[in-house]
Design a protein around this motif. Structure first.
Motif, PDB file in Angstrom:
ATOM      1  N   SER A 149     -24.516  19.587  34.946  1.00 22.93           N
ATOM      2  CA  SER A 149     -25.916  19.695  35.379  1.00 22.93           C
ATOM      3  C   SER A 149     -26.811  20.099  34.219  1.00 22.93           C
ATOM      4  O   SER A 149     -27.924  19.575  34.055  1.00 22.93           O
ATOM      5  N   VAL A 150     -26.335  21.032  33.400  1.00 22.81           N
ATOM      6  CA  VAL A 150     -27.107  21.466  32.224  1.00 22.81           C
ATOM      7  C   VAL A 150     -27.311  20.290  31.278  1.00 22.81           C
ATOM      8  O   VAL A 150     -28.418  20.056  30.778  1.00 22.81           O
ATOM      9  N   GLN A 151     -26.232  19.534  31.019  1.00 24.38           N
ATOM     10  CA  GLN A 151     -26.317  18.398  30.093  1.00 24.38           C
ATOM     11  C   GLN A 151     -27.298  17.335  30.588  1.00 24.38           C
ATOM     12  O   GLN A 151     -28.106  16.813  29.813  1.00 24.38           O
ATOM     13  N   LEU A 152     -27.252  17.005  31.866  1.00 23.52           N
ATOM     14  CA  LEU A 152     -28.126  15.966  32.395  1.00 23.52           C
ATOM     15  C   LEU A 152     -29.577  16.429  32.480  1.00 23.52           C
ATOM     16  O   LEU A 152     -30.488  15.685  32.132  1.00 23.52           O
ATOM     17  N   ALA A 153     -29.788  17.658  32.939  1.00 28.33           N
ATOM     18  CA  ALA A 153     -31.158  18.161  33.080  1.00 28.33           C
ATOM     19  C   ALA A 153     -31.852  18.256  31.725  1.00 28.33           C
ATOM     20  O   ALA A 153     -33.002  17.833  31.566  1.00 28.33           O
ATOM     21  N   LEU A 154     -31.153  18.808  30.739  1.00 29.42           N
ATOM     22  CA  LEU A 154     -31.769  19.011  29.422  1.00 29.42           C
ATOM     23  C   LEU A 154     -31.661  17.780  28.533  1.00 29.42           C
ATOM     24  O   LEU A 154     -32.556  17.520  27.725  1.00 29.42           O
ATOM     25  N   GLY A 155     -30.578  17.026  28.658  1.00 29.66           N
ATOM     26  CA  GLY A 155     -30.362  15.888  27.777  1.00 29.66           C
ATOM     27  C   GLY A 155     -31.103  14.626  28.176  1.00 29.66           C
ATOM     28  O   GLY A 155     -31.465  13.815  27.317  1.00 29.66           O
ATOM     29  N   MET A 156     -31.354  14.423  29.468  1.00 28.72           N
ATOM     30  CA  MET A 156     -32.049  13.217  29.930  1.00 28.72           C
ATOM     31  C   MET A 156     -33.554  13.428  30.073  1.00 28.72           C
ATOM     32  O   MET A 156     -34.322  12.464  30.058  1.00 28.72           O
ATOM     33  N   ASN A 157     -33.995  14.665  30.203  1.00 26.63           N
ATOM     34  CA  ASN A 157     -35.427  14.919  30.373  1.00 26.63           C
ATOM     35  C   ASN A 157     -36.282  14.428  29.201  1.00 26.63           C
ATOM     36  O   ASN A 157     -37.406  13.969  29.408  1.00 26.63           O
ATOM     37  N   THR A 207     -28.653  22.191  38.704  1.00 31.03           N
ATOM     38  CA  THR A 207     -28.232  21.011  39.465  1.00 31.03           C
ATOM     39  C   THR A 207     -29.427  20.350  40.140  1.00 31.03           C
ATOM     40  O   THR A 207     -29.551  19.111  40.163  1.00 31.03           O
ATOM     41  N   ILE A 208     -30.320  21.154  40.680  1.00 34.57           N
ATOM     42  CA  ILE A 208     -31.541  20.611  41.295  1.00 34.57           C
ATOM     43  C   ILE A 208     -32.365  19.861  40.247  1.00 34.57           C
ATOM     44  O   ILE A 208     -32.869  18.755  40.498  1.00 34.57           O
ATOM     45  N   SER A 209     -32.486  20.427  39.039  1.00 34.85           N
ATOM     46  CA  SER A 209     -33.222  19.768  37.954  1.00 34.85           C
ATOM     47  C   SER A 209     -32.568  18.450  37.556  1.00 34.85           C
ATOM     48  O   SER A 209     -33.249  17.448  37.315  1.00 34.85           O
ATOM     49  N   ALA A 210     -31.237  18.457  37.468  1.00 30.38           N
ATOM     50  CA  ALA A 210     -30.509  17.245  37.074  1.00 30.38           C
ATOM     51  C   ALA A 210     -30.722  16.125  38.093  1.00 30.38           C
ATOM     52  O   ALA A 210     -30.914  14.959  37.718  1.00 30.38           O
ATOM     53  N   ILE A 211     -30.693  16.471  39.375  1.00 28.75           N
ATOM     54  CA  ILE A 211     -30.920  15.469  40.431  1.00 28.75           C
ATOM     55  C   ILE A 211     -32.321  14.875  40.298  1.00 28.75           C
ATOM     56  O   ILE A 211     -32.519  13.663  40.433  1.00 28.75           O
ATOM     57  N   TRP A 212     -33.309  15.715  39.999  1.00 26.56           N
ATOM     58  CA  TRP A 212     -34.700  15.262  39.831  1.00 26.56           C
ATOM     59  C   TRP A 212     -34.818  14.270  38.671  1.00 26.56           C
ATOM     60  O   TRP A 212     -35.447  13.213  38.807  1.00 26.56           O
ATOM     61  N   VAL A 213     -34.195  14.578  37.534  1.00 25.00           N
ATOM     62  CA  VAL A 213     -34.253  13.710  36.358  1.00 25.00           C
ATOM     63  C   VAL A 213     -33.640  12.343  36.663  1.00 25.00           C
ATOM     64  O   VAL A 213     -34.223  11.293  36.357  1.00 25.00           O
TER      65      VAL A 213
END
Length: 462
Positions: A149-157, A207-213
């Protein structure tokens, strides 16, 4: 759709930078709240708050390293995609997006397995004592479950921001941070979970942030869309991403190295001054100082991130007048912001310390250390403006050198050497010396290289 703010090739530079930078700055500050809110609540746990805060500080190197890998891909891939968009090559930009997603998923799995396997020995190596190890281990054991979740939220944003959708990018971290602020007291105090509750609240929020991205990048509003056909990793696509992302990766990964060296040195020299308890207090003081430093750096970083899409897009489109104007506005704004934040910390250090803990011994040491450690941090405004512009222009090699300079080449050796002559105090002198030397070198490199980079791109296009 944010039509006004993502028209990167036209319009007023000042207005465009404002539209992109303000959400990016807010996003950076809000993002910092993930860990800082944890520290504030943890520091307020009755009776054991100071030791729990020190324990969480010992996990910083691992948390920073996980974040650094998200920057390796996100901060490397986003400028590459923006340059391709500026050149009118949307299909290639989407391949960069797809490869970046795949890389982040693979990295997440590797990091989680590695740190779970070695977290005990690593925490002891980082300076944990018998009083603080349990808190650090409890927090980290749960936090690692949210690595993907950390990787997707920060890496894809960054791929949202680089398209000009700064408001959506800000929403990514805003949603997560608000969730964390709400959930922290519920899990820490309401459920009586302590540091385990803080970690649980953080990974739920991420996880909520990752889903949003992922929802946005798979949706209709995005210019660059995630497509399954682009997710097969290609060396030709991934290597340039990694090459450009190495600089921001090292900037964050070396924060991990610095934290290890600082915590270990503070514990060793602090224990010599006043025993193990004094060493723990010194590590706790640096935890607070590092938190304040993070809050100071985030707005400046957000400003640079707001400028990055404008610089990268117009550089790709060979519109060098807009590149030059954007850098000028960025440089002046960064230095002004850095000076303002520096003045606030120097004048009101007690206020910032009181947010985390009010134990007299910890407060006294932190205020004293903060005034020394952060005394020259204002020069980071100039350094970050120049360094981030190099990244926006796709200059991987010089960005890598400058990323290594401040932390690896200067700060770490100074932290190890200065205590030999100045004892415990020498650890705090290292930061201002490193900041001054690094900023001076970065500005000189920029002055010498900037015009050559611009001219080379123009010559290649003609």
């Amino acid at each position: 759709m944010e039509a006004a703010s993502n028209d990167l090739g036209r319009g007023s530079i000042g207005k465009l930078l404002f539209k992109l930078a303000v959400p990016a700055i807010l996003a950076q500050i809000i993002n910092a709240l993930y860990n800082i809110v944890d520290r504030i609540y943890i520091g307020r746990i009755p009776e054991t708050g100071d030791l729990a805060l020190t324990g969480i500080g010992l996990t910083f190197p691992i948390l920073m390293l996980i974040t650094a890998f998200s920057s390796l891909i996100g901060m490397g891939g986003a400028p590459c995609a923006a340059i391709k968009m500026g050149e009118g090559k949307k299909a290639e930009a989407e391949k960069i997006l797809g490869n970046s997603l795949s890389a982040l998923l693979v990295i997440s799995a590797i990091l989680m397995v590695f740190f779970y396997s070695f977290k005990g020995p690593l925490l002891m190596m980082f300076g944990a004592s018998s009083n603080t190890f349990g808190y650090a281990n409890d927090y980290l054991s749960i936090y690692l479950l949210g690595t993907v979740s950390v990787q997707l939220a920060l890496g894809m944003n960054p791929f949202i921001n680089t398209q000009g959708f700064a408001g959506m990018g800000m929403a990514t971290v805003l949603i997560g941070a608000i969730s964390n602020i709400i959930l922290d007291p519920i899990f820490i105090f309401g459920f009586g979970m302590g540091v385990k509750g803080a970690a649980t609240a953080t990974i739920i929020s991420q996880t909520i942030s990752a889903i949003w991205v992922m929802w946005f990048l798979l949706g209709k509003k995005t210019k660059l869309k995630i497509r399954k056909s682009n997710m097969k990793i290609s060396k030709k696509i991934l290597l340039p991403i990694v090459a450009l992302g190495v600089a921001p990766f090292i900037m964050q990964a070396t924060e991990s190295l610095v934290n290890i060296v600082l915590n270990k040195s503070l514990f060793i020299y602090g224990s010599k001054v006043g025993g193990e308890a004094y060493g723990d207090t010194a590590v706790g003081a640096m935890t607070i100082i590092s938190s304040v430093l993070q809050v100071m750096i985030m707005p400046i970083s957000g400003l640079a991130q707001g400028a990055q899409p404008i610089i990268s897009y117009n550089y790709g489109a060979n519109n060098m007048d807009r590149v030059k104007k954007t850098f000028k506005v960025l440089f002046i704004s960064s230095v002004t912001m850095a000076l303002t934040l520096w003045a606030m910390v120097m004048i009101f250090p007690g206020f910032f310390v009181s947010l985390f803990n009010d134990k007299p011994e910890l407060t006294e040491m932190t205020i004293w250390g903060m005034r020394i450690f952060l005394s020259m941090i204002w020069v980071m405004g100039a350094q970050m403006a120049c360094q981030q512009t190099f990244i926006a222009l796709g200059q991987a090699k010089i960005s890598l050198f400058l990323a290594l300079l401040r932390k690896v080449i200067l700060l770490v050796p100074l932290v190890l050497i200065l205590p030999l002559g100045f004892g415990f105090n020498g650890i705090f002198y290292a930061e201002p010396i490193a900041d001054t030397l690094a900023a001076t070198t970065t500005v000189i490199c920029f002055v010498l290289s900037y015009k050559k980079i611009i001219q080379k791109k123009l010559n290649a296009a003609s």
